[in-house]
Design a protein around this motif. Structure first.
Motif, PDB file in Angstrom:
ATOM      1  N   GLU A 170      36.285  27.291  35.064  1.00 18.11           N
ATOM      2  CA  GLU A 170      35.019  28.052  35.921  1.00 18.11           C
ATOM      3  C   GLU A 170      35.659  28.531  37.254  1.00 18.11           C
ATOM      4  OE1 GLU A 170      31.273  25.688  34.416  1.00 18.11           O
ATOM      5  OE2 GLU A 170      32.619  24.553  35.337  1.00 18.11           O
TER       6      GLU A 170
ATOM      7  N   ASN B  96      38.664  29.300  38.355  1.00 21.06           N
ATOM      8  CA  ASN B  96      39.495  30.600  37.849  1.00 21.06           C
ATOM      9  C   ASN B  96      38.614  31.685  37.720  1.00 21.06           C
ATOM     10  OD1 ASN B  96      42.697  30.125  37.892  1.00 21.06           O
ATOM     11  ND2 ASN B  96      41.738  28.286  37.019  1.00 21.06           N
ATOM     12  N   HIS B  97      37.665  31.638  36.894  1.00 20.83           N
ATOM     13  CA  HIS B  97      36.683  32.603  36.266  1.00 20.83           C
ATOM     14  C   HIS B  97      35.807  33.184  37.695  1.00 20.83           C
ATOM     15  CE1 HIS B  97      34.196  35.350  33.997  1.00 20.83           C
ATOM     16  NE2 HIS B  97      33.019  34.716  34.577  1.00 20.83           N
ATOM     17  N   LEU B  98      35.339  32.224  38.414  1.00 19.83           N
ATOM     18  CA  LEU B  98      34.502  32.697  39.645  1.00 19.83           C
ATOM     19  C   LEU B  98      35.434  33.347  40.646  1.00 19.83           C
ATOM     20  CD1 LEU B  98      32.264  29.453  40.106  1.00 19.83           C
ATOM     21  CD2 LEU B  98      31.524  32.061  39.237  1.00 19.83           C
TER      22      LEU B  98
ATOM     23  N   GLN C 185      38.208  35.020  40.194  1.00 27.77           N
ATOM     24  CA  GLN C 185      38.705  36.262  39.900  1.00 27.77           C
ATOM     25  C   GLN C 185      37.582  37.151  39.751  1.00 27.77           C
ATOM     26  OE1 GLN C 185      40.197  36.284  35.885  1.00 27.77           O
ATOM     27  NE2 GLN C 185      41.460  38.085  36.310  1.00 27.77           N
ATOM     28  N   LYS C 186      36.311  36.941  39.971  1.00 30.96           N
ATOM     29  CA  LYS C 186      35.180  37.831  39.682  1.00 30.96           C
ATOM     30  C   LYS C 186      34.894  38.189  41.389  1.00 30.96           C
ATOM     31  CE  LYS C 186      31.327  37.543  37.195  1.00 30.96           C
ATOM     32  NZ  LYS C 186      30.090  37.245  36.585  1.00 30.96           N
ATOM     33  N   LEU C 187      35.148  37.152  42.174  1.00 28.19           N
ATOM     34  CA  LEU C 187      34.917  37.806  43.467  1.00 28.19           C
ATOM     35  C   LEU C 187      35.931  38.506  44.141  1.00 28.19           C
ATOM     36  CD1 LEU C 187      33.843  34.019  45.306  1.00 28.19           C
ATOM     37  CD2 LEU C 187      32.470  36.315  45.111  1.00 28.19           C
TER      38      LEU C 187
ATOM     39  N   SER D 164      37.554  40.686  42.359  1.00 25.20           N
ATOM     40  CA  SER D 164      37.221  42.064  41.745  1.00 25.20           C
ATOM     41  C   SER D 164      36.111  42.764  42.593  1.00 25.20           C
ATOM     42  CB  SER D 164      36.916  42.015  40.354  1.00 25.20           C
ATOM     43  OG  SER D 164      35.601  41.458  40.275  1.00 25.20           O
ATOM     44  N   THR D 165      35.597  42.219  43.513  1.00 24.37           N
ATOM     45  CA  THR D 165      34.563  42.956  44.142  1.00 24.37           C
ATOM     46  C   THR D 165      35.081  43.717  45.550  1.00 24.37           C
ATOM     47  OG1 THR D 165      33.847  41.172  45.651  1.00 24.37           O
ATOM     48  CG2 THR D 165      32.831  41.360  43.511  1.00 24.37           C
TER      49      THR D 165
ATOM     50  N   TRP E 113      45.040  32.391  45.432  1.00 23.01           N
ATOM     51  CA  TRP E 113      45.084  33.180  44.250  1.00 23.01           C
ATOM     52  C   TRP E 113      46.451  33.846  44.091  1.00 23.01           C
ATOM     53  CZ3 TRP E 113      42.521  32.848  39.735  1.00 23.01           C
ATOM     54  CH2 TRP E 113      42.557  34.013  39.041  1.00 23.01           C
TER      55      TRP E 113
END
Length: 545
Positions: A290, A292-294, A296-298, A300-301, A311
């Motif tokens: 979770e 890693n996913h969060l 990565q999403k941050l 990407s913004t 990271w």
């Protein structure tokens, strides 16, 4: 350095480094420091850049390559073959990624086979790789190289043109980087060829200018003010002076300043991203996948320029096992239950309705089971976090006292409904934290007064402490302690705190001679506790002998 170490010498040093030999590490460090610089220069010599620019870029390439070396040291074992070969793979890979970031800012994947769009960049400026002249010539060569074989598939509508421009601005601009109108046009050509395989000629400069200006008028406030600063979606040079508005309102024939220097305003600043990513990394509420996913999403913004040491482009660089917390060792799925509890409780607090739940405890087998079949009914007033534990503070039904429950030990949390299916409103009591009129209630003060979230009535307690040890008090009571004028020996102070008289006994024992409770009644209780402990451990010691 005269020569690099041989494979056998490196292998011997690695064994010593694994054993903690500092001298071996210094030798290995020096050898590979020179080697990484050599690999960086080898890659960089392929580009036609001035020496000043090369020096600037080489330092970034070295940092990337050094990260590759560290990764190789951490992951290597003898079964992987020779370390130098293994490390070179990592070093060159990281250097190539940094070069790609430098010369391929759009992250293009289907690039021309030849590197002419890069190798023909010849620079004479002194400002570094990101200077306007450098980028402009780079983008021009990229566009020319991509356009060679791309077919003409037709023009784009104004709406699609705006979306394409926004996509480029999101990727390549931020609070520290902008793009001129000319750069944007060149990148737009590359973008279309890469994404759509469309080599159609770019729109006229006037068309692009009109598109940009209309986009700015639509996305941004009509006039600038400090109060409306946060409403801007795309900024440009002179936006605080309303340069665009003035241009459209100028007299005919009068020249106006050009609109250029565009930068996209991302949802999060670099500083905000840093703090959010740190919070996720150090939280015990999320599993590793979770996190890693969060993260990565941050990331990407933001633009492609954002970097964080947490990271590496693929996964987190923070060890999730380095967190000591209740949730860090829980079974998969249980964190979601705790998060779900928080959602229901906060909903109930917002809507002033009651909740019911079961309260649980842990067993020797690490299972969480109900303490009894009793279903608790609570009027929830507040959620607080005390020493990494989440607590719900509220009024217990049929008991006019204020209670607090650990949220992670609560299960089956639901909003209470009456026979008609309506939510049951909370009950009110003359508590300082009454949710109807709690504007002055201080949750930090409440937690300081309930040391370890004890239930007994708080009272004023005097504590003697070294005047260099106030951090101890601050860790437990925040700002809710007060130095008194009571005389004391040199180097010590008498401090007044209001807290749990029961828990202060165990707190004082925990800190031993670092603190001294001055109130006679509590001192007597501490003495009794110590005598009981001495008796217990004396008996245990005698049994062992």
């Amino acid at each position: 350095m005269g020569r690099y170490l041989s494979d056998d010498e490196i292998h011997e040093l690695l064994l010593k480094v694994k054993e903690g030999n500092e001298e071996a590490w210094e030798c290995l460090y020096e050898n590979f420091e020179a080697y990484v610089h050599e690999r960086s220069w080898k890659k960089l010599r392929k580009f036609d850049l001035t020496e000043t620019v090369k020096m600037d870029v080489e330092m970034d390439l070295f940092q990337a390559g050094w990260y590759g070396f560290i990764s190789a040291v951490k992951n290597f074992n003898q079964e992987r073959g020779k370390f130098l070969t293994y490390a070179t793979y990592y070093i060159d890979g990281e250097i190539s990624k940094e070069l790609d970031f430098r010369f391929n800012p759009l992250g293009l994947t289907n690039r021309p086979d030849d590197k002419s769009h890069i190798s023909r960049v010849s620079l004479d400026d002194e400002g570094g790789i990101y200077d306007r002249e450098v980028r402009g010539r780079l983008y021009s060569n990229q566009a020319a190289a991509y356009k060679k074989d791309a077919p003409n598939r037709g023009k784009y509508s104004a709406e699609r043109r705006v979306l394409q421009i926004l996509d480029i601005l999101k990727l390549l601009t931020d609070e520290n980087h902008n793009l001129s109108k000319e750069e944007l046009g060149k990148l737009l050509s590359v973008y279309r060829i890469q994404k759509y395989d469309n080599g159609t000629p770019l729109e006229s400069p006037n068309t692009l200018t009109s598109t940009m200006e209309n986009m700015l008028l639509e996305l941004n406030p009509e006039e600038y003010s400090k109060e409306r600063e946060k409403e801007y979606r795309v900024k440009y040079e002179g936006y605080t002076e309303d340069r665009l508005k003035n241009k459209h309102g100028r007299e005919k024939g009068k020249k106006s300043a050009d609109i250029t220097g565009f930068s996209y305003v991302h949802k999060f600043s670099f500083d905000e991203l840093d703090r959010l990513i740190q919070l996720i990394c150090f939280s015990d509420m999320f599993e590793e996948s979770e996190k890693n996913h969060l993260v990565q999403k941050l990331i990407s913004t933001s633009s492609t320029y954002y970097r964080t040491p947490f990271w590496n482009g693929k996964q987190l660089q923070f060890n999730p096992g380095a967190i000591h917390g209740r949730f860090s060792t829980r079974r998969p799925g249980e964190n979601h239950k705790a998060a779900g509890n928080l959602q229901v409780i906060q909903y109930a607090i917002n809507n002033l309705v009651q909740i019911n739940f079961r309260f649980n405890q842990y067993t020797a087998e690490h299972e969480m089971i109900p303490k009894s079949d009793y279903v608790h009914i609570l009027s929830p007033y507040h959620l607080v976090v005390y020493h990494d534990n989440y607590y719900c503070i509220g009024l217990k039904k049929d008991d006019k006292r204020i209670w607090h429950y650990r949220v992670d030990l609560m299960t089956d949390v639901e909003v209470v409904k009456d026979d008609a299916g309506k939510s049951v409103p909370v009950e009110i009591t003359p508590f300082a934290g009454n949710p109807i009129c709690n504007s002055s209630w201080n949750p930090e003060k409440y937690m300081a007064e309930h040391l370890n979230m004890a239930y007994d009535e708080p009272q004023d307690i005097r504590i003697k402490i070294r005047n260099t040890d106030y951090t101890i008090l601050h860790d437990w009571f925040g700002n809710h302690y007060e130095k008194t004028d009571e005389p004391c020996e040199e180097g010590y102070d008498i401090v007044l705190v209001r807290t749990s008289p029961n828990m202060i006994v165990h707190w004082a024992i925990q800190y031993g001679t670092a603190v001294e409770i001055m109130d006679e009644e509590i001192r007597n209780r501490i003495s009794e506790e110590l005598r009981a402990m001495t008796k217990t451990y004396s008996i245990f010691a005698n049994r062992r002998h």
